[in-house]
Design a protein around this motif. Structure first.
Motif, short mmCIF file in Angstrom:
data_model
loop_
_atom_site.label_atom_id
_atom_site.label_comp_id
_atom_site.label_asym_id
_atom_site.label_seq_id
_atom_site.Cartn_x
_atom_site.Cartn_y
_atom_site.Cartn_z
N THR A 17 0.34 -0.97 0.26
CA THR A 17 -0.50 -0.18 -0.03
C THR A 17 0.98 0.99 0.10
O THR A 17 1.81 1.08 0.18
CB THR A 17 -0.62 0.12 0.80
OG1 THR A 17 -0.34 -0.35 1.99
CG2 THR A 17 -1.77 -1.21 0.92
N TYR A 18 0.13 2.19 -0.39
CA TYR A 18 1.14 3.32 -0.58
C TYR A 18 1.36 4.09 1.14
O TYR A 18 0.54 3.80 1.66
CB TYR A 18 0.17 4.50 -1.60
CG TYR A 18 0.51 5.61 -0.91
CD1 TYR A 18 2.10 6.32 -1.86
CD2 TYR A 18 0.13 7.11 -1.24
CE1 TYR A 18 2.42 7.23 -2.37
CE2 TYR A 18 0.22 8.01 -0.95
CZ TYR A 18 1.82 8.34 -1.24
OH TYR A 18 2.92 9.62 -1.45
N ASP A 19 1.99 5.07 1.34
CA ASP A 19 2.73 5.22 2.52
C ASP A 19 2.78 6.71 2.39
O ASP A 19 4.33 6.61 1.62
CB ASP A 19 3.92 4.40 3.40
CG ASP A 19 3.92 5.42 4.37
OD1 ASP A 19 4.10 5.91 4.45
OD2 ASP A 19 5.10 4.82 5.45
N PRO A 20 2.61 7.46 2.76
CA PRO A 20 2.41 8.52 1.98
C PRO A 20 3.59 9.25 2.83
O PRO A 20 4.10 10.34 2.88
CB PRO A 20 0.89 9.69 2.57
CG PRO A 20 0.45 9.24 3.90
CD PRO A 20 0.91 7.15 3.13
N ASN A 21 3.97 8.94 3.94
CA ASN A 21 5.31 9.17 5.07
C ASN A 21 6.31 8.73 4.78
O ASN A 21 7.50 9.42 5.78
CB ASN A 21 4.93 9.31 6.64
CG ASN A 21 3.28 10.02 6.55
OD1 ASN A 21 3.36 11.02 7.02
ND2 ASN A 21 2.44 9.08 7.74
N ASN A 23 13.59 -3.68 -6.63
CA ASN A 23 12.25 -2.95 -7.09
C ASN A 23 11.93 -1.57 -6.36
O ASN A 23 12.54 -0.99 -5.33
CB ASN A 23 11.83 -3.92 -6.71
CG ASN A 23 11.60 -5.10 -7.16
OD1 ASN A 23 12.16 -5.83 -8.44
ND2 ASN A 23 11.30 -6.18 -6.72
N THR A 24 11.37 -1.28 -7.47
CA THR A 24 10.48 0.42 -7.25
C THR A 24 9.05 -0.27 -7.55
O THR A 24 8.80 -0.84 -8.02
CB THR A 24 11.56 1.14 -7.82
OG1 THR A 24 11.40 1.25 -9.28
CG2 THR A 24 12.71 1.48 -6.92
N LEU A 25 8.40 0.66 -6.10
CA LEU A 25 7.16 0.77 -6.81
C LEU A 25 6.85 2.14 -7.48
O LEU A 25 6.72 3.21 -6.75
CB LEU A 25 5.94 0.40 -5.11
CG LEU A 25 6.65 -0.58 -4.32
CD1 LEU A 25 6.11 -0.59 -2.82
CD2 LEU A 25 6.11 -2.07 -4.89
N GLU A 26 5.54 2.41 -8.32
CA GLU A 26 4.89 3.10 -9.13
C GLU A 26 3.51 3.34 -8.38
O GLU A 26 2.66 2.04 -8.85
CB GLU A 26 5.16 3.45 -10.20
CG GLU A 26 4.64 4.65 -10.69
CD GLU A 26 4.81 4.53 -12.08
OE1 GLU A 26 4.05 5.15 -12.87
OE2 GLU A 26 5.83 3.84 -12.33
N PHE A 27 3.10 3.34 -7.75
CA PHE A 27 1.39 4.28 -7.48
C PHE A 27 0.72 5.10 -8.16
O PHE A 27 1.71 6.16 -8.72
CB PHE A 27 1.12 4.78 -6.29
CG PHE A 27 1.82 3.45 -4.72
CD1 PHE A 27 0.24 2.27 -4.28
CD2 PHE A 27 2.77 3.52 -4.43
CE1 PHE A 27 1.47 1.17 -3.56
CE2 PHE A 27 3.42 2.70 -4.06
CZ PHE A 27 2.93 1.93 -3.00
N ASP A 28 -0.41 4.91 -8.91
CA ASP A 28 -1.83 5.83 -9.00
C ASP A 28 -2.04 7.68 -8.95
O ASP A 28 -1.01 7.08 -7.68
CB ASP A 28 -2.37 5.01 -9.71
CG ASP A 28 -3.45 4.72 -9.13
OD1 ASP A 28 -3.70 5.47 -7.52
OD2 ASP A 28 -4.66 4.31 -9.20
N GLY A 29 -2.37 8.13 -9.21
CA GLY A 29 -1.89 9.43 -9.10
C GLY A 29 -3.21 9.35 -7.98
O GLY A 29 -3.24 10.50 -6.93
#
Length: 102
Positions: free
Chosen positions: A5-9, A59-65
């Motif tokens: 999951t995306y972590d904004p921090n 690896n790196t992760l890319e999340f949508d907008g």
């Protein structure tokens, strides 16, 4: 297993020391996604010197907008591998031969 999951921090550990524009190329070709549509691509080659890269493949992760609630779904997982200079040159040469055949 659920996707990450995306972590904004989250703070990226990489630190760019220098970025040098090497080349800017423009390619025009028919779109593979939309037949009949001509597409203009701007391709940039940049040498980047940075600190904090791992010594092994990673690896790196890319999340949508994100949606209206700020939730961002995982879009891509990018895999990065380290190659020696001879391998890189081979891939560059093969890529240029592919362009010549078009």
């Amino acid at each position: 297993r659920p996707p990450p999951t995306y972590d904004p921090n989250y703070t990226c550990p990489l630190e760019v020391q220098e970025a040098i524009l090497v080349e800017h190329t423009i390619e025009v070709e028919d779109s593979s996604s939309f037949p009949g549509l001509r597409t203009l691509y701007h391709l940039y080659t940049v040498d980047i010197i940075c600190n904090g890269l791992p010594g092994l493949d990673f690896n790196t992760l890319e999340f949508d907008g994100g949606d209206a609630n700020g939730h961002r779904k995982l879009k891509y997982i990018h895999a990065w591998v380290w190659l020696d200079w001879a391998q890189i040159q081979r891939y560059l040469l093969e890529g240029s031969k592919m362009k010549e055949r078009r």
